[in-house]
Design an enzyme around this catalytic site. Structure first.
Site, mmCIF file in Angstrom:
data_model
loop_
_atom_site.group_PDB
_atom_site.id
_atom_site.type_symbol
_atom_site.label_atom_id
_atom_site.label_comp_id
_atom_site.label_asym_id
_atom_site.label_seq_id
_atom_site.Cartn_x
_atom_site.Cartn_y
_atom_site.Cartn_z
ATOM 1 N N ASP A 1 13.679 108.575 34.573
ATOM 2 C CA ASP A 1 12.752 108.412 35.691
ATOM 3 C C ASP A 1 13.212 109.148 36.941
ATOM 4 O O ASP A 1 12.632 109.000 38.021
ATOM 5 C CB ASP A 1 12.534 106.924 35.997
ATOM 6 N N ARG B 1 15.882 108.630 38.554
ATOM 7 C CA ARG B 1 16.632 107.713 39.416
ATOM 8 C C ARG B 1 17.655 106.991 38.550
ATOM 9 O O ARG B 1 17.524 106.906 37.340
ATOM 10 C CB ARG B 1 15.684 106.704 40.062
ATOM 11 N N ASP C 1 23.211 104.643 48.502
ATOM 12 C CA ASP C 1 21.788 104.291 48.394
ATOM 13 C C ASP C 1 21.168 104.171 49.789
ATOM 14 O O ASP C 1 20.871 103.072 50.278
ATOM 15 C CB ASP C 1 21.655 102.976 47.606
ATOM 16 N N SER D 1 18.240 104.925 50.831
ATOM 17 C CA SER D 1 16.857 104.430 50.833
ATOM 18 C C SER D 1 16.787 102.929 50.557
ATOM 19 O O SER D 1 15.710 102.334 50.643
ATOM 20 C CB SER D 1 16.031 105.174 49.778
ATOM 21 N N HIS E 1 47.979 138.408 11.337
ATOM 22 C CA HIS E 1 48.399 138.397 9.932
ATOM 23 C C HIS E 1 47.210 137.976 9.072
ATOM 24 O O HIS E 1 46.424 137.109 9.463
ATOM 25 C CB HIS E 1 49.558 137.403 9.758
ATOM 26 N N ASN E 2 47.082 138.590 7.877
ATOM 27 C CA ASN E 2 45.965 138.251 6.982
ATOM 28 C C ASN E 2 44.664 138.159 7.781
ATOM 29 O O ASN E 2 43.920 137.170 7.690
ATOM 30 C CB ASN E 2 46.222 136.924 6.260
ATOM 31 N N GLU F 1 45.650 143.338 9.875
ATOM 32 C CA GLU F 1 46.148 143.561 8.520
ATOM 33 C C GLU F 1 45.003 143.612 7.514
ATOM 34 O O GLU F 1 44.035 142.855 7.625
ATOM 35 C CB GLU F 1 47.126 142.447 8.133
ATOM 36 N N ASP G 1 44.618 143.622 3.267
ATOM 37 C CA ASP G 1 45.197 143.556 1.916
ATOM 38 C C ASP G 1 44.179 144.130 0.947
ATOM 39 O O ASP G 1 43.098 143.556 0.767
ATOM 40 C CB ASP G 1 45.498 142.103 1.522
ATOM 41 N N HIS H 1 43.122 137.845 -0.347
ATOM 42 C CA HIS H 1 44.519 137.444 -0.540
ATOM 43 C C HIS H 1 44.767 137.391 -2.042
ATOM 44 O O HIS H 1 44.282 136.476 -2.714
ATOM 45 C CB HIS H 1 44.785 136.096 0.135
ATOM 46 N N GLU I 1 48.312 146.658 3.411
ATOM 47 C CA GLU I 1 49.057 146.175 2.249
ATOM 48 C C GLU I 1 48.315 146.689 1.033
ATOM 49 O O GLU I 1 47.245 146.185 0.673
ATOM 50 C CB GLU I 1 49.148 144.648 2.244
ATOM 51 N N LYS J 1 49.291 152.054 9.398
ATOM 52 C CA LYS J 1 50.660 151.670 9.046
ATOM 53 C C LYS J 1 50.681 151.447 7.536
ATOM 54 O O LYS J 1 50.007 150.561 7.008
ATOM 55 C CB LYS J 1 51.067 150.382 9.766
ATOM 56 N N ASP K 1 44.738 107.642 28.660
ATOM 57 C CA ASP K 1 45.935 107.271 29.429
ATOM 58 C C ASP K 1 46.799 108.530 29.516
ATOM 59 O O ASP K 1 47.718 108.713 28.720
ATOM 60 C CB ASP K 1 46.717 106.152 28.725
#
Length: 749
Positions: A151, A153, A183, A185, A305-306, A335, A337, A350, A384, A433, A640
């Site tokens: 509403d 409010r 408040d 109003s 990696h991978n 990498e 493979d 893999h 690889e 590489k 906490d």
């Protein structure tokens, strides 16, 4: 006064289409395509969707979680259904962090375009918001969540519910007092402007007010001179304080009256402290600022990696998307493979596992498209190779055709190097590489048709001590593939003495984590010297089938450049990696300290013996926290929080200290506790701030973290903007700290 406005672009035609909602097919695979009703919520920031048969069940996600929208068949899933659904109906939502993409198919091209344009506008608007606009949006979102009956409010019952949602366990009498004051109003309900006032009272920062009061003589304003004094005394700005103070007033002071007086109000002071200027990470260090003209071996290089894997190494999905994500994170070494595939086409996966397979062709296409979107500096493609000679030739041809001029095929200027070229020299280049027949010196004299034999990778346990001791199996290598290897020739490591006497600068070795850690512990100084001349790549143990990671810090301590991690796996190790490579423009290259770049005598196990040794004292006053995320959505559950500061660096610098926990307050916890550390090698140290939810009966839950290189820390009163476990921002969640760094003489240590 803080004001609120309706969310962005209410009258925009595309936004209206999104608010009206549309049926979109959510696609997960060729066989999983289901219709869902999608709709943009009234807050302009939340997209809601549900199945027409799902009853009350639905899902939502925030526009702020979306990184990009891709049109057409730009995902593997949508490519797989390309014959069924035309490209003009399809689009992909790419999310931040490690969350999976959302592939969608609209019922018409006009619907698709409205959603594509609308989401892009909303994402662009979210990204361009300043701190005040983000706060306005945040307040609007909370108002929408708390206004249960819609509403416009909010009664006191809704406010109490809101406080629980916001991680606040507030005394009901105090909450009612604030509610009544807001408040104006006297209607018993808060409208949006009144809610803004309630929020301001709720979020009054007494911690910031106290700092402000220490320097403001009248308690109302900081004059230019007072702000200068604060910058000089607390923020360590020195001679630049006067100009800096004036600049901060111009940029952050919201009151035009205060600006004209050359003064800063408490509002301007708070806005400054939560801005990038008040951040713990020095904004100048975020920019590309390091010397990029030194040899490649002089840099830490962000490495994956991978890279093809989205998940674990046994049954995980291989995907082009994994390469896109790694490259977008700043990885400069990826990498691949490669194995023989059907129809003469190499595949990537893999080997000897149940991971899915993707075409080598698609990987190289993705690399060509995304390699230089985030960084212009070179990418190393670590190959690889398990392929037959025939499919190796196909690999070479595909790289040559797809990568074009970006693929480095020959030494720069046709010269055989004595030292490696620099990232600057190799801007925009992709380096392969892999193993190579002969060396660069012999390239012109070898017969182009020859297929030579090279030795396979060997395990740490049976690695030969010298070439003459080899008793290894031989594998064939195609000349075409060999010729594409220039500055990253893979060779066996025969020891530091052999390397020093015989190895060429373009020859590099790969080490398993166990081998590298053993060398780092036993021969740290020699490893540092080796890495000043040669590139080294370290990779995780093959036993890490869950794609977990090792701690990269101890390998950086000995100068290893390519410390490859499974970037798809969140956790401490990737936090450290992200922290290190967040500096220098996130370009994927970080210059090593000078004592690791030269043939020095630095030993990470004995840092006090290095020339120029200057330990530093780091003092961190953990003052407060702001709007920490709620972990448990159960009614009445509030965190906490405690803060732990962790130092990662050489062995002598490894340390952890934590504050006490604050009961039931994740909204504005106050600690005011000081933690002290001694840092022996500040150039290598990373500082990680972790917030946890204390639990006396079980392990603490992770709330948020931020990792910063010690050399990038701004001293003084600073905010630390927390990241999720996934490395994405937690809006408005922060810590407020006061940091002091001072020299420590060895006598007082």
């Amino acid at each position: 006064m803080l004001s609120i406005s309706e969310p962005f672009a209410q009258d925009d035609e595309d936004i209206q289409v999104m608010k009206a909602g549309a049926m979109l097919r959510k696609v997960k695979s060729r066989s999983w395509k289901k219709q869902r009703h999608f709709r943009l919520q009234d807050d302009g920031q939340t997209i809601w969707y549900k199945s027409r048969w799902a009853g009350t069940g639905h899902s939502t996600f925030s526009v702020g979680d979306i990184e990009a929208v891709r049109e057409g068949h730009q995902s593997e899933v949508l490519q797989s259904i390309a014959e069924e659904f035309p490209a003009d109906l399809c689009f992909t939502l790419v999310f931040r962090g490690r969350r999976g993409n959302l592939d969608l198919v609209a019922e018409s091209a006009s619907d698709a375009q409205a959603w594509i344009r609308g989401i892009r506008k909303l994402v662009q608007n979210t990204e361009s918001m300043d701190a005040k606009e983000r706060l306005d949006q945040w307040i609007w979102d909370w108002f929408q969540k708390a206004d249960k009956n819609k509403d416009g409010r909010m009664n006191f019952k809704e406010v109490r519910s809101l406080l629980k949602m916001m991680n606040v366990d507030m005394n009901e009498e105090y909450a009612l007092r604030l509610f009544t004051r807001a408040d104006k109003s006297e209607s018993g309900c808060l409208e949006i402007e009144e809610f803004v006032q309630f929020y301001k009272m709720l979020t009054q920062r007494e911690d910031v007010w106290n700092v402000f009061q220490n320097y403001s003589r009248d308690g109302q304003m900081l004059t230019l001179a007072e702000l200068e004094e604060f910058l000089r005394q607390e923020q360590q700005k020195g001679e630049e304080s006067q100009d800096h103070a004036h600049e901060l007033i111009v940029r952050f002071e919201p009151s035009e009256t205060a600006k004209k007086q050359g003064a800063m109000s408490i509002d301007g002071f708070q806005i400054y402290l939560v801005s990038s200027e008040g951040d713990i990470f020095d904004p100048q260090r975020l920019e590309l600022h390091q010397d990029m003209s030194q040899p490649l071996s002089h840099y830490f290089i962000c490495s994956s990696h991978n890279t093809y894997l989205m998940e674990d190494q046994l049954r995980g999905q291989s995907s082009q998307e994994a390469y896109i994500r790694a490259l977008k994170r700043g990885c400069r070494c990826v990498e691949v493979d490669c194995w023989d595939g059907p129809n003469g086409e190499p595949v990537v996966y893999h080997g000897h596992t149940f991971t899915s397979k993707i075409l080598f062709r698609d990987v190289i296409t993705t690399l060509g498209e995304y390699a230089f979107k985030v960084s212009e500096f070179p990418v190393v493609l670590s190959l690889e190779n398990h392929c037959s000679v025939e499919q190796q030739r196909v690999m070479a041809q595909l790289m040559d055709t797809i990568l074009g001029d970006t693929l480095l095929r020959a030494p720069l200027n046709g010269l055989v190097p004595q030292v490696l070229p620099s990232p600057l020299d190799l801007k925009g280049k992709i380096l392969l590489k892999a193993k190579k027949i002969g060396g660069l010196e012999e390239s012109d004299t070898l017969n182009d048709e020859v297929t030579d034999e090279v030795t396979d990778e060997v395990s740490d346990e049976d690695e030969p001590k010298s070439p003459s001791a080899e008793t290894l199996s031989k594998s064939k290598l195609s000349r075409e593939l060999s010729d594409l290897v220039v500055y990253c020739k893979s060779v066996h490591f025969y020891g530091f003495e052999y390397s020093c006497q015989h190895s060429k600068c373009y020859e590099m070795s790969s080490f398993s984590e166990s081998k590298a850690r053993k060398l780092a512990k036993e021969k740290g100084m020699e490893f540092v010297q080796h890495n000043s001349r040669h590139l080294s790549r370290v990779y995780p143990s093959g036993m890490r089938t869950d794609s977990s990671n090792y701690n990269p810090q101890e390998l950086w301590n000995v100068g290893c450049q390519m410390v490859a991690l499974n970037v798809q796996t969140a956790g401490l190790e990737m936090d450290l990696n992200d922290g290190l490579f967040h500096q220098n423009g996130c370009c994927g290259y970080v210059l090593k300290p000078d004592f690791m770049r030269n043939d020095s005598s630095f030993d990470p196990e004995r840092p006090e013996e290095r020339e120029g040794y200057k330990p530093l004292r780091l003092s961190i006053q953990v003052i407060s926290g702001q709007q920490l995320p709620k972990l448990n959505q159960k009614e009445g559950s509030i965190v906490d929080p405690l803060v732990r500061v962790e130092i990662y660096g050489v062995s002598k610098d490894q340390a952890k200290q934590e504050t006490s926990y604050i009961h039931n307050n994740g909204f504005n916890p106050l600690w005011n506790e000081t933690l002290n550390f001694i840092i022996h090698v500040p150039e290598l140290a990373l500082v990680r701030f972790v917030v946890e939810d204390y639990d006396k009966a079980s392990r603490n839950d992770f709330v948020g973290q931020f990792t910063v290189p010690f050399t990038c820390i701004q001293p003084g009163y600073r905010h630390i903007h927390l990241l999720s476990k996934d490395g994405t921002a937690l809006p408005l969640s922060s810590l407020f700290v006061n940091i002091k760094i001072s020299e420590l003489t060895t006598e007082t240590e």
